[in-house]
Each structure stands twice: as structure tokens, then as C-alpha cells.
Design a protein around this motif. Structure first.
Motif, mmCIF file in Angstrom:
data_model
loop_
_atom_site.group_PDB
_atom_site.id
_atom_site.type_symbol
_atom_site.label_atom_id
_atom_site.label_comp_id
_atom_site.label_asym_id
_atom_site.label_seq_id
_atom_site.Cartn_x
_atom_site.Cartn_y
_atom_site.Cartn_z
ATOM 1 N N MET A 180 7.893 -34.749 -28.041
ATOM 2 C CA MET A 180 8.997 -34.134 -27.310
ATOM 3 C C MET A 180 10.146 -35.124 -27.268
ATOM 4 O O MET A 180 9.951 -36.304 -26.956
ATOM 5 C CB MET A 180 8.537 -33.786 -25.887
ATOM 6 C CG MET A 180 9.497 -32.935 -25.096
ATOM 7 S SD MET A 180 8.741 -32.414 -23.531
ATOM 8 C CE MET A 180 10.006 -31.305 -22.932
ATOM 9 N N ASP A 181 11.357 -34.655 -27.603
ATOM 10 C CA ASP A 181 12.508 -35.546 -27.629
ATOM 11 C C ASP A 181 13.768 -34.748 -27.330
ATOM 12 O O ASP A 181 13.819 -33.527 -27.542
ATOM 13 C CB ASP A 181 12.635 -36.235 -28.990
ATOM 14 C CG ASP A 181 13.451 -37.519 -28.906
ATOM 15 O OD1 ASP A 181 12.828 -38.596 -28.825
ATOM 16 O OD2 ASP A 181 14.690 -37.446 -28.890
ATOM 17 N N VAL A 182 14.803 -35.463 -26.836
ATOM 18 C CA VAL A 182 16.064 -34.798 -26.504
ATOM 19 C C VAL A 182 17.019 -34.727 -27.683
ATOM 20 O O VAL A 182 18.040 -34.041 -27.608
ATOM 21 C CB VAL A 182 16.780 -35.507 -25.327
ATOM 22 C CG1 VAL A 182 15.970 -35.372 -24.050
ATOM 23 C CG2 VAL A 182 17.029 -36.985 -25.662
ATOM 24 N N ASP A 183 16.724 -35.438 -28.777
ATOM 25 C CA ASP A 183 17.625 -35.457 -29.931
ATOM 26 C C ASP A 183 17.115 -34.510 -31.015
ATOM 27 O O ASP A 183 16.019 -34.687 -31.553
ATOM 28 C CB ASP A 183 17.737 -36.873 -30.502
ATOM 29 C CG ASP A 183 18.554 -37.782 -29.611
ATOM 30 O OD1 ASP A 183 19.501 -37.281 -28.980
ATOM 31 O OD2 ASP A 183 18.245 -38.982 -29.540
ATOM 32 N N SER A 184 17.940 -33.539 -31.374
ATOM 33 C CA SER A 184 17.507 -32.509 -32.317
ATOM 34 C C SER A 184 17.204 -33.079 -33.696
ATOM 35 O O SER A 184 16.310 -32.586 -34.401
ATOM 36 C CB SER A 184 18.572 -31.411 -32.421
ATOM 37 O OG SER A 184 19.823 -31.963 -32.827
ATOM 38 N N ASP A 185 17.935 -34.132 -34.118
ATOM 39 C CA ASP A 185 17.673 -34.692 -35.447
ATOM 40 C C ASP A 185 16.299 -35.364 -35.503
ATOM 41 O O ASP A 185 15.588 -35.265 -36.510
ATOM 42 C CB ASP A 185 18.781 -35.669 -35.851
ATOM 43 C CG ASP A 185 18.960 -36.818 -34.873
ATOM 44 O OD1 ASP A 185 18.598 -36.648 -33.691
ATOM 45 O OD2 ASP A 185 19.464 -37.875 -35.283
ATOM 46 N N LEU A 186 15.908 -36.024 -34.420
ATOM 47 C CA LEU A 186 14.583 -36.644 -34.388
ATOM 48 C C LEU A 186 13.484 -35.585 -34.372
ATOM 49 O O LEU A 186 12.448 -35.732 -35.033
ATOM 50 C CB LEU A 186 14.452 -37.547 -33.160
ATOM 51 C CG LEU A 186 15.354 -38.780 -33.132
ATOM 52 C CD1 LEU A 186 15.132 -39.575 -31.847
ATOM 53 C CD2 LEU A 186 15.091 -39.673 -34.341
ATOM 54 N N VAL A 187 13.710 -34.511 -33.624
ATOM 55 C CA VAL A 187 12.729 -33.431 -33.563
ATOM 56 C C VAL A 187 12.578 -32.777 -34.929
ATOM 57 O O VAL A 187 11.466 -32.544 -35.415
ATOM 58 C CB VAL A 187 13.135 -32.407 -32.492
ATOM 59 C CG1 VAL A 187 12.283 -31.141 -32.583
ATOM 60 C CG2 VAL A 187 13.004 -33.024 -31.105
#
Length: 288
Positions: free
Chosen positions: A1-8
Motif C-alpha cells: 500500500m502506498d500513496v504514490d501512484s507511480d510506485l503502486v
């Protein structure tokens, strides 16, 4: 789970390429957890927190464990493995660890970098709970230095984690990371130093090398800068001496207890310096 769409997106692509079908990747705020999928046996944060996100505690199953790197005060952070102990929480393990702070969510940990003026790239990492004059700090190293040595010796292989933890407890503003290099700056590590803060004054850790009948050693020192440099350096040096006298690197590791809400009042200790109150939680350090 992450807040950055590119990392997701990148994580999804790599997991698919690896053939991993038992991992779900979610875009969202980890501090809020995933209540729609609770309860969880384990919740593990790989990001630094300034406080315990209460929402995730409520999402743990009976016997569940929360692993979270959390700042104690200032830059001093440890990774805590918490398990429920009645109405409070007990650590089953705790190691020195630091991660980038939580951001873009409900439990953001705000870090403000204060660059020092003049030559070099020294900067001070400060947090919201620290009482520091961020307008005065950029030029504080230009002020005259007040240096004290403590007679406390560290030998090869000695860990700094316990003296750091002690100072985080007994100093009102804890310690702040002070990385970088500049002429005249003599930190206790090549990367930089840890500094105590008091308004418009700081005092950072230094060392000098020595040798006795046992082996070579490094004697801990303190260098103060600013209007109250002498007083702050003396305060830090006294605290280091107290730690060495009463505890030291050879003593057993301390224990940690945590509580939230009304259960905070259940956590007590004889020395109030070892009670760390945060907006969401109370942390108690039990020194042996």
C-alpha cells in the motif's frame, strides 16, 4: 500500500512479471489501513511515523502484531513490534531503524530541513514537536564554539543506540540529525552528527581518539554553538555521564510499553523523563 501512484503501478507490473499472485497492491494511505479487509495478523510499515496510527491498531486480529518504525523524540527512531497486552501494548522486539516520514495522509510526520549558511552542506533535520528557532539556526555554526569532553569512552564495536535513546528521553527536544560537512565542523561520524537543540542554540556530538591499557577508544565530546552554547553543552555532557554511570552499553536493553486513548493512564514509571506523550499515544521506556 502506498500513496504514490507511480510506485503502486510499478509494483503491480513487477509482481505480475514475477508471477506473484498472492499479493494485492493498493493506492492509499497506510496510516488509515484497510478496514474493509481487516482483521490482519500482521501490519508492517516501511515508512517512518511520528506517532502510532490508531486506526491500524483497531484492524489487528487477536494475537496480531504491528511492526512500525516510530520516532521517539526528534530524529531518534526505532522499529517497534507491538503486541496487545490487555488494554496496553508491549514490544516483543525493538531495533534501531529510520525510514522516510509518512506523508499525504492522516498521520503525516512533518520534517523541516534547515540548511546551514556558509561553506559546506551541513543541514539540520527538525520535527514539529521540537522547540527550535529555525530562523536563527542557519547561522548558528558561525557563533563561537564551546567544547566539552565527557570522559565517557566508546571502544570499537560499541553501539551508539542506547546513548541516543537516553538523550532522546532526558533532553526536552531529543536529538536532531545533522548531516553534512563544512570547515570547522567536527562530527562524531563521517556522515555528520546528532545535535541537541534549545531555541537558537545547538550542541552536537563529537569524539577524540585516545588509547589506554585496554585498547584505543573514542572519548565522547559535545560542541555547543549559539547564545546558550555553554549551558546546553554542559547539559548534554552531564546527561551522557549519567547514562554511562547508571546504564552504559553493557546493561540489558530497555523494554517498551505503549497505550492509546484512556489506557494511557495505565502506563506509569517512577521517572517521568521516560514517559513520551504523543498526540495519539503514550510510550514508556523501562530502563533496567
Amino acid at each position: 500500500m502506498d500513496v504514490d501512484s507511480d510506485l503502486v503501478s510499478g509494483a503491480r507490473d513487477r509482481l505480475t512479471a514475477a508471477g506473484a499472485s498472492n499479493v494485492t497492491v493498493v493506492l492509499g494511505d497506510g496510516a488509515a489501513g484497510l478496514p474493509e479487509h481487516a482483521p490482519f495478523d500482521r501490519i508492517q510499515f516501511t515508512v517512518g511515523a511520528g506517532d502510532v496510527p490508531v486506526a491500524v491498531l483497531e484492524q489487528l486480529a487477536p494475537g496480531g502484531r504491528l511492526v512500525i518504525p516510530m520516532r521517539i523524540r526528534g530524529s531518534i527512531s526505532r522499529s517497534f513490534a507491538f503486541e496487545r497486552d490487555g488494554d496496553t501494548w508491549q514490544t516483543v522486539s525493538c531495533e534501531m531503524a529510520t525510514f522516510v516520514p509518512l506523508r499525504k495522509g492522516i498521520c503525516d510526520d512533518i520534517r523541516t530541513l534547515v540548511p546551514m549558511t556558509g561553506e559546506g552542506n551541513v543541514r539540520l533535520e527538525t520535527y514539529s514537536e521540537q522547540l527550535v528557532d529555525r530562523e536563527a539556526m542557519p547561522t548558528v555554526l558561525d557563533e563561537p564554539a564551546h567544547k566539552i569532553y565527557t570522559a565517557v569512552k566508546f571502544r570499537q564495536g560499541s553501539s551508539w543506540q542506547w546513548v541516543y535513546l537516553w538523550l532522546a528521553c532526558v533532553l526536552p527536544n531529543g536529538l536532531a540529525r545533522m548531516p553534512g560537512q563544512r570547515p570547522g565542523f567536527t562530527p562524531h561520524f563521517a556522515w555528520g552528527s546528532m545535535a541537541a537543540l534549545d531555541g537558537d542554540t545547538l550542541a552536537y556530538l563529537t569524539v577524540r581518539e585516545g588509547e589506554d591499557s585496554e585498547s584505543r577508544f573514542w572519548e565522547i565530546g559535545v560542541i555547543g554553538h549559539g547564545p546558550n552554547a555553554a549551558a546546553l553543552a554542559e547539559q548534554v555532557a552531564t546527561a551522557i555521564g549519567e547514562w554511562d554511570r547508571d546504564y552504559g552499553n553493557d546493561a540489558p536493553a530497555p523494554g517498551f510499553r505503549m497505550a492509546t486513548g484512556t489506557a494511557r493512564d495505565l502506563l506509569k514509571t517512577a521517572d517521568p523523563r521516560f514517559i513520551i506523550d504523543k498526540p495519539n499515544s503514550r510510550l514508556v521506556i523501562d530502563w533496567p
